[in-house]
Write an enzyme that holds these catalytic residues in place. Structure first.
Site, mmCIF file in Angstrom:
data_model
loop_
_atom_site.group_PDB
_atom_site.id
_atom_site.type_symbol
_atom_site.label_atom_id
_atom_site.label_comp_id
_atom_site.label_asym_id
_atom_site.label_seq_id
_atom_site.Cartn_x
_atom_site.Cartn_y
_atom_site.Cartn_z
ATOM 1 N N ILE A 1 0.848 -1.206 0.000
ATOM 2 C CA ILE A 1 0.000 0.000 0.000
ATOM 3 C C ILE A 1 0.880 1.252 0.000
ATOM 4 O O ILE A 1 0.564 2.258 -0.651
ATOM 5 C CB ILE A 1 -0.956 -0.012 1.216
ATOM 6 N N ASN B 1 9.670 -6.814 4.667
ATOM 7 C CA ASN B 1 8.660 -7.475 3.825
ATOM 8 C C ASN B 1 8.541 -6.778 2.462
ATOM 9 O O ASN B 1 7.458 -6.714 1.883
ATOM 10 C CB ASN B 1 7.301 -7.455 4.541
ATOM 11 N N SER C 1 -7.196 -0.905 10.474
ATOM 12 C CA SER C 1 -7.778 -2.017 9.725
ATOM 13 C C SER C 1 -9.223 -2.249 10.167
ATOM 14 O O SER C 1 -9.561 -2.046 11.351
ATOM 15 C CB SER C 1 -6.958 -3.277 10.011
ATOM 16 N N TYR D 1 -2.406 -9.562 15.842
ATOM 17 C CA TYR D 1 -2.271 -8.514 14.824
ATOM 18 C C TYR D 1 -3.379 -7.471 14.985
ATOM 19 O O TYR D 1 -3.123 -6.269 15.060
ATOM 20 C CB TYR D 1 -2.315 -9.114 13.411
ATOM 21 N N LYS E 1 -3.480 -3.211 16.213
ATOM 22 C CA LYS E 1 -4.123 -2.067 15.543
ATOM 23 C C LYS E 1 -5.067 -1.357 16.512
ATOM 24 O O LYS E 1 -5.121 -0.132 16.562
ATOM 25 C CB LYS E 1 -4.890 -2.536 14.298
ATOM 26 N N ASN F 1 -3.843 -14.225 1.813
ATOM 27 C CA ASN F 1 -5.024 -13.478 1.361
ATOM 28 C C ASN F 1 -5.554 -14.025 0.038
ATOM 29 O O ASN F 1 -4.828 -14.642 -0.736
ATOM 30 C CB ASN F 1 -4.698 -11.978 1.243
#
Ligand code: NAD
Ligand code: WQD
Length: 338
Positions: A12, A35, A124, A149, A153, A199
């Site tokens: 992104i 990553n 998210s 995870y 957030k 995903n």
């Protein structure tokens, strides 16, 4: 004055760098390339015809950040850097809390030290947890996350809201992304997952290119129109443009605001498979597999607030998302020049 982009070499981040440069912003990128590859930034320059400084730096490296803030004097930060794999976060919770939560704390402390108080943060839809009913609105209670995870957030959202309460000069936009897919229409930048994709879309494109045998569809007995899970897929370029709007808003205001970045439309797994086959002309063999633990039936946004306040709404269709994902995958079968 420039905009500092943490995690700018990622999926992104790289797309947002393109939109910021196209909008006339000066940018500075930091990434530890955990990553991602530097090649994505080379391609951002190639797409935009603009160069920009980048630093290999971890957001937990306070001294490194201080040097960058001293040199570059950023006016605002867009903060993408973080670890994002749900399953991995269950195996490595301490790494996730350290990278995501401690990293954000260090970043905010250095921002405060240098008087840089505008922050756009990658949150998210996962912070809505399991108990809210779609369409999800920013006013619904957050929390009830189901994995470390998601909890990072949620914790970071609370920390940034508290920071804005304590320091009235701070301005924070918390952007809750739904399911970003697609790629830049040039086919030069896109999502490049390591190993087996978690995903849906990267899995589909790897099946279509022949890297994997077939897609497992996780459950066909959900209470949805065809029994498969429904999500709010959003084109990554629309998402990137949302960051430019959020940045403009963030610089002009103070306090913390939450915005959903989604399309408001839900598509099922089989809707996506069929749209992909149509857009690509490629086959996507699949089998029905058991439900994946932690998945919910339906998750999509109410995107009204971003439209009203930021003047942003998603413009690209599912067909655009599938076509652009496929262009990226077929032009770069092994990602960035591996
Ligand atoms: P990505 O992994 O492609 O990008 C993240 C980037 O941050 C990578 O380039 C990585 O090397 C870098 N990074 C990680 N830890 C770092 C650290 N400690 N210091 C410096 N750099 C570091 O992921 P993405 O899909 O582009 O996601 C960007 C952000 O958006 C993440 O915070 C993610 O949690 C969030 N998000 C992503 C999705 C999604 O489905 N892709 C959905 C909602 C939210
Ligand atoms: C979408 C649908 C699966 C893979 C995750 C994170 C979320 C956010 C976005 C970061 C679901 C189904 C998937 C496959 C399948 N990330 N599926 N076969 O789970 O909605 O969201 O990514 O913040 O936090 O949880 O996205 O793409 O994994 O799944 O059938 O091989 O596709 O069951 O219905 P998800 P996804």
């Amino acid at each position: 004055m420039s905009i500092l982009i943490t995690g700018g070499a990622g999926y992104i981040g790289a797309h947002t760098c393109v939109e910021l440069l196209n909008a006339g912003y000066e940018i500075v990128v930091i990434d530890n390339f955990y990553n991602s590859q530097k090649e994505s930034l080379t391609r951002v320059s190639e797409i935009t015809g603009k160069s920009f400084p980048f630093y290999m730096c971890d957001i937990r490296d306070r001294a490194g950040l201080e040097k960058i803030f001293k040199n570059e004097k950023p006016e605002a930060v867009i903060h993408f850097a973080g670890l994002k794999a749900v399953g991995e976060s269950c195996r490595l919770p301490l790494e996730y809390y350290d990278n995501n939560v401690s990293g954000t704390l260090t970043l905010c402390e250095v921002m405060q030290q240098f008087g840089c108080k505008n922050l756009v943060f990658s949150s998210s839809a996962t912070v809505y947890g399991e108990n809210n009913i779609s369409p999800l609105k920013e006013t619904m209670p957050a929390g009830g996350t189901t994995n470390p995870y998601g909890t990072t957030k949620y914790m970071i959202e609370i920390i940034l809201q508290d920071l804005c309460k304590a320091d009235k000069d701070f301005s924070v936009c918390l952007l809750r992304y739904f399911n970003p897919i697609g790629a830049h229409e040039s086919g030069r930048i896109g999502e490049n997952p390591n190993g087996i994709p978690n995903n849906l879309m990267p899995y589909i494109t790897q099946v279509a290119i022949g890297r994997r045998e077939k897609l497992s569809v996780f459950g066909n007995d959900y209470d949805t129109h065809d029994g498969t899970g429904v999500r709010d897929y959003i084109h990554v370029v629309d998402l990137a443009k949302g960051h430019v709007k959020a940045l403009d808003y963030c610089i002009k205001n103070t306090g913390a605001e939450i915005f959903n970045l989604g399309t408001g439309t839900g598509y099922s797994v089989l809707d996506v498979v069929n749209a992909f086959k149509k857009a690509s002309g490629a086959d996507v063999p699949y089998e029905i597999a058991p439900r994946r633990p932690g998945d919910i039936a339906t998750c999509y946004s109410d995107p009204t607030k971003a439209a009203l306040i930021l003047g942003w709404y998603a413009e690209k269709s599912l067909e655009d998302m599938c076509r652009d994902s496929w262009r990226w995958q077929s032009k770069n079968p092994n990602g960035y020049g591996e």
